[in-house]
Write an enzyme that holds these catalytic residues in place. Structure first.
Site, PDB file in Angstrom:
ATOM      1  N   GLY A 212       0.826  -1.206   0.000  1.00  0.00           N
ATOM      2  CA  GLY A 212       0.000   0.000   0.000  1.00  0.00           C
ATOM      3  C   GLY A 212       0.852   1.244   0.000  1.00  0.00           C
ATOM      4  O   GLY A 212       2.050   1.188  -0.267  1.00  0.00           O
ATOM      5  N   ASN A 213       0.228   2.367   0.269  1.00  0.00           N
ATOM      6  CA  ASN A 213       0.979   3.616   0.346  1.00  0.00           C
ATOM      7  C   ASN A 213       0.389   4.504   1.432  1.00  0.00           C
ATOM      8  O   ASN A 213      -0.610   4.149   2.047  1.00  0.00           O
ATOM      9  CB  ASN A 213       0.997   4.314  -1.017  1.00  0.00           C
ATOM     10  CG  ASN A 213      -0.401   4.641  -1.488  1.00  0.00           C
ATOM     11  OD1 ASN A 213      -1.080   5.469  -0.909  1.00  0.00           O
ATOM     12  ND2 ASN A 213      -0.841   3.961  -2.542  1.00  0.00           N
TER      13      ASN A 213
END
Ligand code: CTP
Length: 407
Positions: A212-213
């Site tokens: 993810g980020n």
């Protein structure tokens, strides 16, 4: 403004069960320094009584035009208001407002007000979808009112659907934005459908892990909120955010880049503008493990093979579901911000690219932002450090400019 400099807000309350939620909106308005006059309809008082409105607002409350006649309240309250917000607005109140009836204090106030007017409808789905209501809403919007789309969820009975009053905190945000833009500012996105993507995609590796980020979604949500306040119909495609739904936006929740692509392309089919504020993962794990990946004693872990995700922004830019559709991208850069931004704008083929500098402690999760909006026409609009909503408004200013030149 009243004589102490507080903005004057009229809170119209009509007769629906959601009237109790208007107490929370009233509190938010008074606590943030607004002078609020509550104007309930007769039937609203069946749900929440006069004493509550009066105590919470600190002002007298009237429903008809025959009280305190010497003060000519049916004209004065509307004339002096900086904002009128009707929450909840029932189908009946929308109808009376659309047809210019003046049979109680609220409808008189609506006719005499020259300030921005917001309606937050709440009713059963059937009533909301009825052509009569739809036409009344369209009439009010055409005249410049902001009519917030109801939220989807549990209704009064056992039923679920579109028709809930949005979260009072979010209605308050719309009021704040509309007041900040002032009476002279037209609802320049009225009649337009805009799509905003927000948050960050997650690419699953196994049932418990993902790549993810750090995107919080705050900038995309600010774009959605400001677009609602400017009168747009808004679809917000939200990837893994933990923020309350902005009042008035249709929120579509997605997880992965491929989900996001599907939702954005579907919503973009009839959109005038699409703003890709989401941080979309460029890559995803090539293989998804059906069971949790376990560590093996004495063995190094397998490397994670990645494959490319579709580039949604580039696809939107090259396909343009509608002629003249405006496509906006975001670029988070760590070095050579402007040069990289220009190159990315050309590569993606969008009309505008909002470039900001990011780093460990910058932008992600912060309420503030600083950016430059680059245009395919060579324009460069710097936006100084400030609230994400200010950047959002600059983006919409540029979008409106492009939409007007298109027509
Ligand atoms: N974007 C997208 N689809 C992707 C990746 C990004 O639509 N698969 C969009 C983002 O929503 C954003 C813009 O493209 O509006 C810029 O994303 P960014 O990741 O900075 O661009 P990249 O082309 O991945 O450039 P870089 O070389 O910096 O990775």
């Amino acid at each position: 403004m009243d004589n102490t400099g507080k903005p004057r807000v009229v809170l119209g309350v009509s007769g629906g069960i959601a009237a109790y939620k208007a107490c929370e909106l009233l509190r938010r308005l008074t606590e943030s320094g607004h002078d609020v006059r509550v104007v309930p309809t007769e039937s609203a008082l069946n749900f929440v009584g006069e004493a509550t409105w009066s105590a919470l607002s600190g002002n007298p409350v009237a429903t008809g035009v025959w009280e305190s006649v010497h003060e000519v309240p049916h004209v004065r309250i509307g004339q002096e208001a900086d904002l009128v917000v009707v929450a909840p607005a029932t189908a009946d109140t929308l109808a009376r407002a659309a047809h210019g009836l003046a049979d109680d204090l609220l409808t008189n106030t609506l006719l005499t007000a020259r300030c921005p007017v917001i309606f937050a409808p709440a009713m059963h789905t059937e009533m909301w979808e009825h052509p009569a209501t739809a036409e009344n809403v369209a009439t009010l919007r055409r005249r410049g009112a902001v009519v917030i789309e109801p939220a989807v969820g549990r209704l009064t009975g056992k039923d679920t659907g579109k028709g809930r009053l949005p979260d009072p905190g979010e209605i308050f945000e719309v009021c704040r934005r509309v007041l900040a833009r002032g009476a002279g500012q037209e609802r320049d996105l009225a009649g337009h459908h805009v799509v905003v993507s927000a948050g960050g995609t997650r690419e699953p590796l196994d049932p418990v892990r993902f790549l993810g980020n750090r995107s919080s979604g705050l900038q995309g949500y600010a774009l959605a909120r400001t677009a609602v306040a400017r009168g747009a119909r808004v679809t917000l495609v939200a990837a893994n955010t933990a923020l309350p739904d902005p009042a008035g936006a249709d929120v579509v929740r997605v997880g992965t880049a491929r989900h996001l692509r599907e939702a954005v392309l579907e919503a973009a089919a009839d959109a005038d503008a699409v703003v890709m504020a989401a941080a979309v993962a460029d890559f995803r794990p090539a293989h998804y493990a059906q069971g949790k990946i376990k560590k093996q004693d004495g063995r190094e872990p397998e490397p994670i093979a990645l494959v490319r995700n579709p580039d949604v922004l580039a696809e939107l830019s090259s396909t343009r579901a509608r002629p003249g559709q405006v496509v906006v991208g975001f670029a988070a850069e760590t070095d050579d911000v402007l040069a990289n931004g220009r190159a990315k704008l050309a590569r993606k083929g969008c009309d505008l690219l909002v470039v900001n500098e990011v780093g460990e402690d910058r932008t992600f999760g912060s309420q503030e932002n600083e950016a430059v909006v680059l245009g395919a026409d060579g324009s460069e609009t710097p936006v100084p450090h400030g609230p994400k909503e200010a950047l959002a408004d600059t983006v919409w200013d540029r979008v409106v400019h492009l939409l007007r030149n298109r027509d």
